[in-house]
Design an enzyme around this catalytic site. Structure first.
Site, PDB file in Angstrom:
ATOM      1  N   GLY A   1       4.889   0.689  11.196  1.00  8.69           N
ATOM      2  CA  GLY A   1       3.502   0.621  11.630  1.00  8.69           C
ATOM      3  C   GLY A   1       2.921  -0.764  11.497  1.00  8.69           C
ATOM      4  O   GLY A   1       3.463  -1.730  12.012  1.00  8.69           O
ATOM      5  N   ALA A   2       1.798  -0.855  10.823  1.00  7.11           N
ATOM      6  CA  ALA A   2       1.138  -2.132  10.589  1.00  7.11           C
ATOM      7  C   ALA A   2       0.362  -2.017   9.287  1.00  7.11           C
ATOM      8  O   ALA A   2       0.004  -0.915   8.877  1.00  7.11           O
ATOM      9  CB  ALA A   2       0.182  -2.457  11.728  1.00  7.11           C
ATOM     10  N   MET A   3       0.131  -3.172   8.639  1.00  7.84           N
ATOM     11  CA  MET A   3      -0.540  -3.132   7.335  1.00  7.84           C
ATOM     12  C   MET A   3      -1.550  -4.260   7.235  1.00  7.84           C
ATOM     13  O   MET A   3      -1.225  -5.418   7.476  1.00  7.84           O
ATOM     14  CB  MET A   3       0.528  -3.228   6.227  1.00  7.84           C
ATOM     15  N   GLU A   4      -2.774  -3.868   6.826  1.00 10.08           N
ATOM     16  CA  GLU A   4      -3.931  -4.759   6.904  1.00 10.08           C
ATOM     17  C   GLU A   4      -4.059  -5.731   5.738  1.00 10.08           C
ATOM     18  O   GLU A   4      -5.158  -5.948   5.236  1.00 10.08           O
ATOM     19  CB  GLU A   4      -5.200  -3.910   7.005  1.00 10.08           C
ATOM     20  N   ASN A   5      -2.957  -6.326   5.260  1.00  6.28           N
ATOM     21  CA  ASN A   5      -3.083  -7.303   4.181  1.00  6.28           C
ATOM     22  C   ASN A   5      -4.131  -8.332   4.593  1.00  6.28           C
ATOM     23  O   ASN A   5      -4.099  -8.845   5.707  1.00  6.28           O
ATOM     24  CB  ASN A   5      -1.743  -8.023   3.968  1.00  6.28           C
TER      25      ASN A   5
ATOM     26  N   HIS B   1     -10.038  -3.333   9.515  1.00  4.02           N
ATOM     27  CA  HIS B   1      -9.805  -3.226   8.065  1.00  4.02           C
ATOM     28  C   HIS B   1     -10.173  -4.507   7.316  1.00  4.02           C
ATOM     29  O   HIS B   1     -10.375  -4.463   6.107  1.00  4.02           O
ATOM     30  CB  HIS B   1      -8.318  -2.975   7.796  1.00  4.02           C
TER      31      HIS B   1
ATOM     32  N   GLU C   1       0.846  -1.191   0.000  1.00  2.00           N
ATOM     33  CA  GLU C   1       0.000   0.000   0.000  1.00  2.00           C
ATOM     34  C   GLU C   1       0.885   1.247   0.000  1.00  2.00           C
ATOM     35  O   GLU C   1       1.858   1.281   0.746  1.00  2.00           O
ATOM     36  CB  GLU C   1      -0.918   0.036   1.227  1.00  2.00           C
TER      37      GLU C   1
ATOM     38  N   HIS D   1      -7.491  -1.795  15.210  1.00  2.00           N
ATOM     39  CA  HIS D   1      -7.538  -0.986  13.983  1.00  2.00           C
ATOM     40  C   HIS D   1      -7.375  -1.890  12.754  1.00  2.00           C
ATOM     41  O   HIS D   1      -8.166  -1.833  11.809  1.00  2.00           O
ATOM     42  CB  HIS D   1      -6.429   0.069  14.044  1.00  2.00           C
ATOM     43  N   GLU D   2      -6.350  -2.729  12.779  1.00  2.00           N
ATOM     44  CA  GLU D   2      -6.045  -3.539  11.591  1.00  2.00           C
ATOM     45  C   GLU D   2      -7.132  -4.567  11.309  1.00  2.00           C
ATOM     46  O   GLU D   2      -7.502  -4.795  10.160  1.00  2.00           O
ATOM     47  CB  GLU D   2      -4.689  -4.239  11.760  1.00  2.00           C
TER      48      GLU D   2
HETATM   49 ZN    ZN Z   1      -5.339   1.669   8.770  1.00  2.00          ZN
END
Ligand code: ZN
Length: 912
Positions: free
Chosen positions: A310-314, A350, A178, A346-347
């Protein structure tokens, strides 16, 4: 996606667009305040983007073979295409890939038919004859790079837990796509509206674990490793693909039909226990809230020891920076635990909002991020009310950094000339990447919270369920969300929302008691350091209450409104619990009544008054005495959100006054405000104390240390010495703060000890604590030593460069930090991605409060920065000019206020 970098990545509209918008807004606001262009529901054909819509990929099958010695990879893919209008060429996205072969329907294209447009990140294949409507197949072979920084496919070097030779580093692979980097991994239609099924196969060393969105379908040995084939995903956007592989371990559980795993580098999986338990709780809550159960067979949460912050919502394979997922009960702080819960909440939100239903185009990014921020905070507050998350924050922060109040951060930026509407036009990849800012996340979240409390919790959830059911496995626009909420509430949601989503800024509501006893409310635009701001108007979902009575709701749809029946001798409080995204300015009689009623106000209302008072001081509407007068009248308390608001303000002023002759006097005054709370709490935790007492204790130690409190500094040194001999003697909650204070006043010997501890530890969280402490050292000689670390590989690349930002912020030596960065810019930027390259240099100027620095930044930008940096440069120039002006103002006002105090004494007396 969640960012946890030291500096927000916020940027805004290009200057020309902004000026045009301001002009139009000024033109229309007078006559048509709420008439703003109405967005249309999702339509694939009308969705913006570069790619033609006449060819649609439906299924990808991608095979990747990484070469870890050379940091390159070879790939092949087969894509099933649905041609909707006959075409003579195919256009898709690639970036930094070399195409070695292209075959359409079994026919190899000549080299001359394959063209790459680097600047636009496009691959065009010219076809020998027209491709008719219907199904076709494209096959490509390609090679690409394995990057050092977290974009596309990247590698991470890390120290293995309990490795006999901790210095020996291991290597693993991860991806980050992303907004627009899937095209670095395989050629694809890399725009969110082009949903397709993706089936990935990868070749990895035999002792590695490979993870992707879906479960492994088959594995087979091959020379030099094994080939892992994953099941195909449901239709989804390309940016949600993921591939992680390395010497990994996992722990697992189930929630209903869903397998949940936490995956980490060898030896660390058990530290995922807290995350595993939190995930099960969160997943169950969302399954119910959204009304559609989590749709994939498994949900993996993967801890990465570097690459990004951070973090990523794959979908089905969420990636986290390690310290945002792993919790060590013996060594992690309470702050870390809370961050972990919030980031997971949060993730996982998503998985529905973002993955199952995806925004049509990046101009609707707020739909993904504002919603996930709001939903994640709501879920965190539901199960952990004692954390006061609505009041305190929503962004994960480095544990050593005092938290900012999320809504306040967004409102601060939104009051400036450099703000932008939540929804903004996005034309290029750079603009898509820059949309991830405070306005998108936090103003989006604030607006949703205000709307939910206006429509009612159940009605709002009804609308969301309807929206998810109607758009699952598809895309949507903001208009689709408003339609669903309007239907559920029978209220004109789109009309209310337009002003908040499509205009920049937010309102100030002024409260005036008139001679006839009526209370008149008037709205105007609230701005800071923004002369001649175009006037705007909003439909404001207002709440108000006579203190002691239940709040009333009112939709303020015009410039001015009158409240009847408010007793002249009773305090009136607007914006109940501070859940609305507006400021309130009370006239003197109203303010005085509120001051008398303070003990009867909830902590939420007191925090709201403090925040508004401070904002009005920043805006030069009120003198600083009004804010400190309020602070001194507050009832004594150890409520964390209230104390943190005060700490943040004192910390800001303390930073502004570096080098100022008044600083000593100010620090004495500030200490007198904070010490009573610390003395009530004490150094050691007590049985039965509030769950947040540890957080507050740490915040106060950090703040008082910054404010040069000799007892606190001595106390930290003493505890650090004890810790060196007996690490368990110091509570994990206090470690970041104690190390930071010790680091701030460190001599070379202490600096070296902290450094040695940082080099040795294999825990990313502990490492951060030590390096953060190094970055606080104020001795110029040590400042230079700390800066030098940014060029080594001691820290993950994503963290190394922010060491410089931290030094600029913490030490009062922004000048040394900038000189260092300027001299080493190329090496530093090699550790960041394209967005970082645009924002990094300007961000280092943020902490200057001297007009001449604004000019220096402008000159530097002209000679050395790409034009895409312009919005960030404008923002930082505005910030420097604001700080310079505010500093001059504070100088005289603080002198008056503190001067009036009866010699406040060293630490004890004061208003509390
Ligand atoms: Zn987010």
């Amino acid at each position: 996606m969640r960012f946890a970098n030291a500096k927000s990545k916020g940027r805004c509209l290009g200057r020309e667009v902004r000026v045009l918008f301001q002009f139009l807004a000024a033109l229309f606001s007078v006559t048509l305040p709420a008439v703003i262009s109405v967005e249309k529901p999702f339509s694939f054909k009308e969705t913006p983007g570069k790619l033609p819509k006449d060819v649609v990929p439906t299924d990808y099958s991608v095979r990747i073979v990484p070469d870890l010695a050379k940091f390159i990879f070879a790939g092949t893919e087969t894509v099933k295409l649905n041609v909707r209008t006959p075409v003579h060429s195919l256009t898709l996205n690639v970036l930094e890939l070399e195409i070695t072969e292209a075959i359409v329907d079994g026919q190899t294209l000549p080299k001359s038919a394959v063209k790459i447009d680097k600047e636009n990140e496009l691959l065009t294949l010219t076809l020998p004859s027209e491709l008719a409507n219907g199904d076709h197949t494209l096959a490509l072979s390609f090679t690409g790079k394995i990057n050092q920084q977290g974009q596309g496919l990247f590698y991470m070097r890390y120290q293995e837990q309990r490795s006999p030779a901790a210095a020996e580093k291991k290597i693993m692979l991860g991806t980050q796509f992303e907004a627009t980097d899937a095209r670095r991994f395989f050629p694809c239609w890399d725009e969110p509206a082009f949903r397709a099924r993706f089936q990935l196969t990868a070749v990895v060393p035999e002792n590695w674990l490979a993870v992707s969105n879906m479960p492994v379908e088959s594995e087979k040995k091959m020379p030099g490793g094994k080939e892992v084939r994953f099941a195909a995903t449901p239709p989804m956007s390309s940016y949600l693909n993921v591939f992680v592989a390395g010497e990994l371990d996992f722990i697992e559980s189930r929630s209903g039909p869903t397998q949940i795993r936490v995956i980490a580098t060898k030896g660390k999986a058990e530290l995922g226990r807290y995350a595993l338990e939190a995930t099960a709780q969160i997943l169950q809550y969302y399954n119910d809230y959204f009304g559609v159960p989590y749709p994939l067979p498994k949900l993996d949460q993967i801890a990465l020891p570097g690459g990004f912050g951070g973090a990523m919502e794959n979908w089905g394979g969420i990636t986290y920076y390690e310290s945002a997922l792993l919790f060590d009960p013996k060594n992690s702080s309470a702050e870390t635990k809370q961050n972990i819960y919030e980031v997971i909440a949060h993730e996982v939100a998503h998985m529905w909002f973002g993955d199952l239903v995806t925004m049509a185009w990046w101009d609707n990014l707020w739909l993904n991020e504002g919603f996930a921020s709001w939903m994640g905070t709501k879920c965190t507050a539901r199960f952990n009310p004692q954390w006061e998350v609505w009041l305190r924050r929503n962004l994960p922060r480095d544990p050593s950094r005092r938290v900012g109040i999320a809504k306040e951060q967004a409102m601060e930026g939104d009051a400036r000339s450099t703000t932008h509407p939540i929804q903004q036009p996005i034309a290029t990849e750079a603009e898509a990447n820059s949309a991830f800012d405070d306005i998108t996340y936090k103003k989006g979240q604030s607006f949703l919270r205000m709307l939910e409390s206006f429509l009612g919790e159940d009605v709002f959830r009804g609308g969301i369920r309807h929206y998810i059911a109607a758009h699952k496995y598809s895309n949507s626009t903001t208009a689709d969300l408003w339609n669903a909420l309007s239907e559920a509430s029978k209220k004109p949601v789109a009309e209310i929302a337009a002003g908040w989503i499509q205009q920049p800024g937010f309102p100030l509501v002024k409260v005036n008691r008139e001679a006839d006893g009526k209370v008149r409310l008037t709205q105007e635009r609230f701005t800071v350091n923004f002369k001649k701001a175009p006037p705007l108007e909003w439909k404001i979902p207002l709440t108000y209450a006579v203190v002691g009575e239940a709040p009333t709701t009112l939709l303020m749809t015009s410039k001015s409104v009158v409240l009847e029946n408010i007793p002249a001798d009773r305090a009136l409080k607007l914006n109940a619990k501070g859940s609305g995204n507006y400021r309130v300015e009370y006239d003197e009689p109203s303010w005085n009544l509120l001051l008398q009623a303070l003990p009867k106000l909830s902590v939420e209302d007191r925090v709201n008054l403090l925040s508004d008072a401070w904002a009005l001081v920043q805006a030069n509407r009120l003198p600083v005495s009004l804010y400190f007068g309020l602070v001194e009248k507050l009832p004594a308390s150890t409520e964390i959100a209230e104390r943190e608001q005060i700490i943040n303000v004192l910390d800001f002023i303390n930073g502004l006054l570096v080098g100022d002759p008044q600083r000593d006097k100010f620090q004495r005054y500030a200490r007198s405000l904070l010490r009573p709370t610390f003395d009530a709490l004490g150094w050691e935790s007590k049985e039965g104390e509030a769950l947040t007492a540890g957080n507050l204790r740490a915040s106060l130690i950090n703040a008082l240390g910054d404010l040069d409190d000799p007892e606190i500094i001595a106390g930290c040194r003493e505890r650090f010495e004890k810790y060196l001999a007996h690490p368990t003697s110091l509570s994990p909650d206090l470690r970041p703060a104690v190390f930071a204070v010790v680091g701030r006043y460190a001599d070379e010997k202490t600096w070296n000890r902290l450094h040695e501890l940082g080099v040795k530890t294999t825990s990313i969280e502990e490492k951060q604590n030590y390096y953060n402490a190094l970055a606080c050292a104020t001795d110029p000689k040590l400042v230079k030593k700390t800066l030098g670390i940014a060029l080594t590989d001691e820290l993950p690349t994503s963290r190394a460069i922010f060491l410089v930002s931290r030094v600029a912020r913490e030490t009062g030596h922004s000048d040394i930090a900038w000189d260092f960065a300027k001299a080493n810019m190329k090496a530093l930027l090699a550790k960041t991605d394209a967005l970082g390259a645009n924002t990094y240099a300007p961000s280092l100027f943020t902490f200057f409060a001297d007009d001449s620095r604004a000019d220096k930044l402008k000159t530097y930008a002209k000679s050395s920065l790409p034009s895409a940096s312009a919005p960030e440069v404008a923002k930082v120039v505005d910030e420097i000019q604001f700080r310079a002006e505010f500093k001059r103002r504070l100088d005289s006002q603080l002198g008056d206020w503190i001067g009036k105090k009866q010699s406040p004494g060293e630490t004890r007396s004061g208003g509390l």
